[in-house]
Every structure is written in structure tokens, then in C-alpha cells.
Design a protein around this motif. Sequence first.
Motif, mmCIF file in Angstrom:
data_model
loop_
_atom_site.group_PDB
_atom_site.id
_atom_site.type_symbol
_atom_site.label_atom_id
_atom_site.label_comp_id
_atom_site.label_asym_id
_atom_site.label_seq_id
_atom_site.Cartn_x
_atom_site.Cartn_y
_atom_site.Cartn_z
ATOM 1 N N VAL A 164 0.852 -1.193 0.000
ATOM 2 C CA VAL A 164 0.000 0.000 0.000
ATOM 3 C C VAL A 164 0.887 1.242 0.000
ATOM 4 O O VAL A 164 1.732 1.413 0.892
ATOM 5 N N PHE A 167 -3.376 5.703 1.697
ATOM 6 C CA PHE A 167 -4.839 5.737 1.745
ATOM 7 C C PHE A 167 -5.254 7.194 1.621
ATOM 8 O O PHE A 167 -4.679 8.064 2.280
ATOM 9 N N VAL A 174 -12.910 6.265 0.985
ATOM 10 C CA VAL A 174 -11.493 6.055 1.276
ATOM 11 C C VAL A 174 -10.939 5.067 0.254
ATOM 12 O O VAL A 174 -11.484 3.979 0.055
ATOM 13 N N LEU A 176 -7.620 2.869 -1.240
ATOM 14 C CA LEU A 176 -6.294 2.292 -1.073
ATOM 15 C C LEU A 176 -5.591 2.420 -2.418
ATOM 16 O O LEU A 176 -6.119 1.995 -3.448
ATOM 17 N N LEU A 190 -10.433 6.732 7.589
ATOM 18 C CA LEU A 190 -9.017 7.007 7.859
ATOM 19 C C LEU A 190 -8.706 6.938 9.350
ATOM 20 O O LEU A 190 -7.614 6.511 9.746
ATOM 21 N N LEU A 193 -8.283 3.286 10.085
ATOM 22 C CA LEU A 193 -7.029 2.803 9.510
ATOM 23 C C LEU A 193 -5.828 3.275 10.315
ATOM 24 O O LEU A 193 -4.862 2.529 10.513
#
Length: 255
Positions: A164, A167, A174, A176, A190, A193
Motif C-alpha cells: 500500500v 490511503f 477512502v 487504497l 481514515l 485505519l
Amino acid sequence: MKVVIIEDENFAAQALAAMVMELKPRTKILEILPSIEETVAWFKTNTPPELIFCDIHLSDGNSFEIFNQVEVSCPVIFTTAYDQYAIEAFKVNSIDYLLKPIKKEKLTGAIAKFESLNHQGLHEQLNNFQQLLQDVQSKSKPKTKSRFMVKSGQSIQVIPTEEVAYFIAEDGIVLLVNCEGKRFAVNNSLDQLEEQLDTHSFFRANRQLIINIMAVEKAESYFKGRLLLRTKPETPGDQVISSSKAAAFRQWLEM
């Protein structure tokens, strides 16, 4: 009673201020502060209030960052939608907590609790505050995620976390973005995350972006102590790191 409200949602801030004034008409609302950056700057140049109402999640990060940067010299009532484990910590170490949406009877009780504290009680609350920060921050992070399942056409694809790049929040979604620049929608916010990712690899740059250190190309000096972030793959639009986060970002790069 002199009060500061730390809240990034203007409607919620105004509603809370109105309820406080209705319950305690002689209250003076010194300031309504919407971000970590503005709050830190205000506390560095103003006399502390007698009481703080503080939301947890602000536009530029977690409000506990405020108390890591400035000394707390007054009690705090949190306004929060945090998980139960954090609420238990608030019960022990803060004046009180108020779950959103805030109800008048709960606010009444919180203010009454504040007013009932004598000097010794206030002293104990301030001594306990750093323990609260440590408790919540240590318990708020679940095991770091090692992979994400995303939808790719009619199939499900597994993306390891190390693949990744970042984000990013766009239009209420959201996304990726992997190291190849491919974009996939995820169901997490977020804020969620941020709590699930390894802080050695990922940094919450601003309200819209969490970046993997491997995707950082460079950070350039910007206006008023801020940083302009350059990434690979590139992010849409300019990504700016606030002056209040700039030092933490530089430390993160050196970890």
C-alpha cells in the motif's frame, strides 16, 4: 466559569456552547478551536481556561496530540464516541466524558461534577491526566493489519499492507492506492485505519491522507512552517502537512 471548546464540527461546537450558556449563563466561552494546530497555538499565547471541553478526533488528528505539546493546567471533559475501553479510562482519570450527540442532562451532570471538585480534587485530576493519555493511546491500537481485501471487478483481491502506497479520502470514499498507482475502495475510515496500521511504516499526514514511508519522495518547506509532500505514486492535488505535525513527520522519517 471560563471555558474553551475544542471541536472541529462547527454545528456541534455551537450547540455545545449554547447548552453550556443555557445551563450556566455567566460562563465565558473564551474560544472555540477546530484543530490541533490552532489549539496548540492558542494555549501557547493565552491564559488557560478553568475548563476544557475536548473532542477526540479533530480535522488534523487525534486531540491527545494537543496535550503532548502543551501543558494541561485545567480539567477536561471529553466529548467522544470512543470505544468502551477508553470510556473506562475517562471515568477514572478525567472529569467526565460525554457521548455524542450530547444530551443536556449529561452535560448538567458533568458540569456539576466539575464544580464539586475542591482544590485537592483538581490537583488529583491533573496528576492523573498523563496516565489517561498513556492508557488510551496504548489500548486504542489493535494488532496491526497485515493485508486488505478489496474488490477488483467481480473478484476479491488481497493486498499485503506493505504494498500500500497510501490511503486517501476522496468525495466521502477512502481509497487504497498500491505501489503501482492502482486504486481500490475500502470500507474503513481514515481514523480506523490510523489505529490499525504500523506507525513505523504509516503516517497520518492530514485529514485526507495516510502515507506509507516507502511512498514518500520528498517533503518541501511550505508556508507558515508547513510541509508540501511529494509522493510516488503521486497523490491528486497538493498534500500539506501542518506546522503542528511537521516535527513529528520529520521524526517519523528518521525512525
